[in-house]
Design an enzyme around this catalytic site. Structure first.
Site, PDB file in Angstrom:
ATOM      1  N   GLY A 237       0.826  -1.193   0.000  1.00 16.69           N
ATOM      2  CA  GLY A 237       0.000   0.000   0.000  1.00 16.69           C
ATOM      3  C   GLY A 237       0.860   1.242   0.000  1.00 16.69           C
ATOM      4  O   GLY A 237       2.046   1.185   0.287  1.00 16.69           O
ATOM      5  N   SER A 238       0.270   2.389  -0.336  1.00 14.25           N
ATOM      6  CA  SER A 238       0.975   3.661  -0.330  1.00 14.25           C
ATOM      7  C   SER A 238       0.004   4.740   0.110  1.00 14.25           C
ATOM      8  O   SER A 238      -1.200   4.498   0.235  1.00 14.25           O
ATOM      9  CB  SER A 238       1.517   3.982  -1.732  1.00 14.25           C
ATOM     10  OG  SER A 238       2.448   3.027  -2.157  1.00 14.25           O
ATOM     11  N   ASN A 239       0.533   5.936   0.357  1.00 16.38           N
ATOM     12  CA  ASN A 239      -0.297   7.076   0.728  1.00 16.38           C
ATOM     13  C   ASN A 239      -0.076   8.211  -0.253  1.00 16.38           C
ATOM     14  O   ASN A 239       1.031   8.397  -0.758  1.00 16.38           O
ATOM     15  CB  ASN A 239       0.062   7.589   2.134  1.00 16.38           C
ATOM     16  CG  ASN A 239      -0.193   6.549   3.202  1.00 16.38           C
ATOM     17  OD1 ASN A 239      -1.126   5.756   3.090  1.00 16.38           O
ATOM     18  ND2 ASN A 239       0.623   6.544   4.235  1.00 16.38           N
TER      19      ASN A 239
END
Length: 436
Positions: A237-239
């Site tokens: 995941g990433s932001n």
């Protein structure tokens, strides 16, 4: 502090990031202050600034790819060469069959299974067939030129420089590459969440012989697959946060990106500025070995990515012909699986030859890791359908973003290429628009 005030403070304090990053430093460097590599009729100017960031200027896409390949080789030749060993299906030949790859190009747990898969892709000319598909369903001429130039630049650096890194100094497996190798790397990155996730199960799949167990009830398999592939259990995941102009001090868009990718190894980002005067001027991070910017900005637009929640594979339960477990039924009619025989050279031993079985849906797979066994029985088998197995368009998406002037152009690029395999896009532009 209330959330609303915290967001306002974040937007104001982060404003300098977008203001500075949107004003790209001039890249038209004097060759005397940098490098001017050339070879095979291609050339580029490369100027290095603080922290060793290369600023590459070229007159066209082939030359830009040349400078890109040269500069990446100068920075990360051993990591790149290791990845190309993977893509050639030669890890077992140089490192032994039981050692583990670094995980950057697939989930294979051993070199042998990695080699059997990638050698099978090469033997079946999977990537060559996709390259024959005309744009926009296939790659554009500009991207093909970038990839051709990248290979030439990498090879020119190898020919003119002595490798001092002990990780691959004097190593036999450091060899020149082709444009096809560069494109195959793009293919491997596209199928990371699909075929790349099931390589051990694809290469181990063999039809049952003799007495076989009935296997797991299909309903239990479906529930196990649902648990394994649930977004609640995702390990990637990433932001990223995009602010529109109404929430910033100067009315321009603001983007804060935080991609969760490794700092080392073959799946890291590589930073550069890439310029074709009057055509392209973009700065950002490319996935190592890629010819286009994956996440970045130009004077008008900034974009980032987060891992998408969609599952990028389908499992097809096959009903088999009771008389032959390599024949499956489609609408009640028998269809024979395609048999692929793949041979892999092995260090200190004779070559290993295995058979892979493919269907109209994709390869037969007998597991997706320990959490999801998919036994091939006399009556049932499972095929892995990866929609990205026909997708070589990710580099075109990155190039389209690099040339965009607004979030509307980002959306147009996405609609035209449909090229992102497993990420969302978040963007903001200098006119104050934001996009997801």
């Amino acid at each position: 502090m209330p959330l609303r005030n915290r967001l306002r403070l974040l937007a104001v304090s982060g404003l300098a990031l977008f203001t500075v990053s949107a004003s790209l430093p001039p890249a038209a460097a004097d060759p005397s202050h940098g490098q001017h590599p050339s070879g095979g009729g291609l050339s580029a100017v490369i100027r290095y600034t603080e922290y060793g960031i290369p600023h590459i200027v070229a007159k066209d896409y082939a030359d830009l790819g040349f400078g890109n390949g040269w500069a990446q080789a100068a920075d990360q030749v051993c990591t790149l060469a290791d990845g190309f060993v993977t893509l050639r299906g030669e890890r077992s030949r140089y490192f032994g069959p039981d050692a583990a790859p670094d995980g950057s190009l697939s989930s294979a747990t051993k070199n042998l299974s990695s080699d059997l898969y990638f050698r099978g892709i090469r033997d079946s000319q999977t990537v060559e067939k996709l390259l024959k598909v005309p744009a926009p369903a296939g790659q554009s001429h500009e991207v093909k030129e970038l990839e051709r130039g990248w290979a030439a630049g990498y090879n020119a650096w190898l020919a003119r420089n002595r490798i001092t890194d002990p990780a691959c100094r004097d190593a036999e497996w450091v060899r020149p590459v082709t444009a096809l190798d560069v494109t195959t790397r793009a293919f491997a990155l596209s199928v990371l969440g699909g075929q790349g996730r099931g390589i051990d199960g694809i290469t181990a799949a063999q039809p049952p012989t003799g007495a076989v167990s009935p296997g797991v009830p299909p309903g239990d398999t479906a529930q196990a697959a649902q648990r394994l592939l649930s977004t609640q259990n995702a390990d990637m995941g990433s932001n990223a946060v995009a602010f529109r102009g109404s929430s910033t001090a100067n009315g321009r868009g603001l983007l804060l990106g935080n991609p969760h990718y490794p700092w080392q190894g073959g799946r890291r980002f590589w930073q550069s500025q890439q310029t074709i005067p009057g055509e392209l001027n973009v700065a950002g991070g490319s996935l190592l070995g890629s010819a286009t910017v994956s996440i970045g900005h130009n004077a008008n637009i900034a974009w980032s990515h987060t891992v998408a929640t969609g599952v990028t594979l389908n499992l097809h339960q096959l009903t088999l012909d009771p008389a032959d477990p390599t024949v499956y039924l489609v609408d009640g009619l028998p269809e024979r699986m395609v048999k692929r025989t793949v041979s892999v050279a092995v260090k200190g031993s004779s070559a290993v030859t295995r058979t892979q079985w493919w269907t109209r849906y994709g390869p037969v797979v007998t597991s997706l890791g320990a959490g999801l066994p998919l036994p091939w029985t006399a009556t049932t088998a499972y095929a892995l359908n990866d929609p990205n197995a026909t997708n070589l368009r990710s580099p075109d998406t990155g190039l389209g973003f690099s040339r965009a002037r607004s979030t509307a152009d980002i959306q147009t690029t996405l609609r035209r290429t449909q090229g992102l395999p497993w990420v969302n896009t978040i963007a903001a532009d200098s006119s104050g628009h934001s996009f997801f």
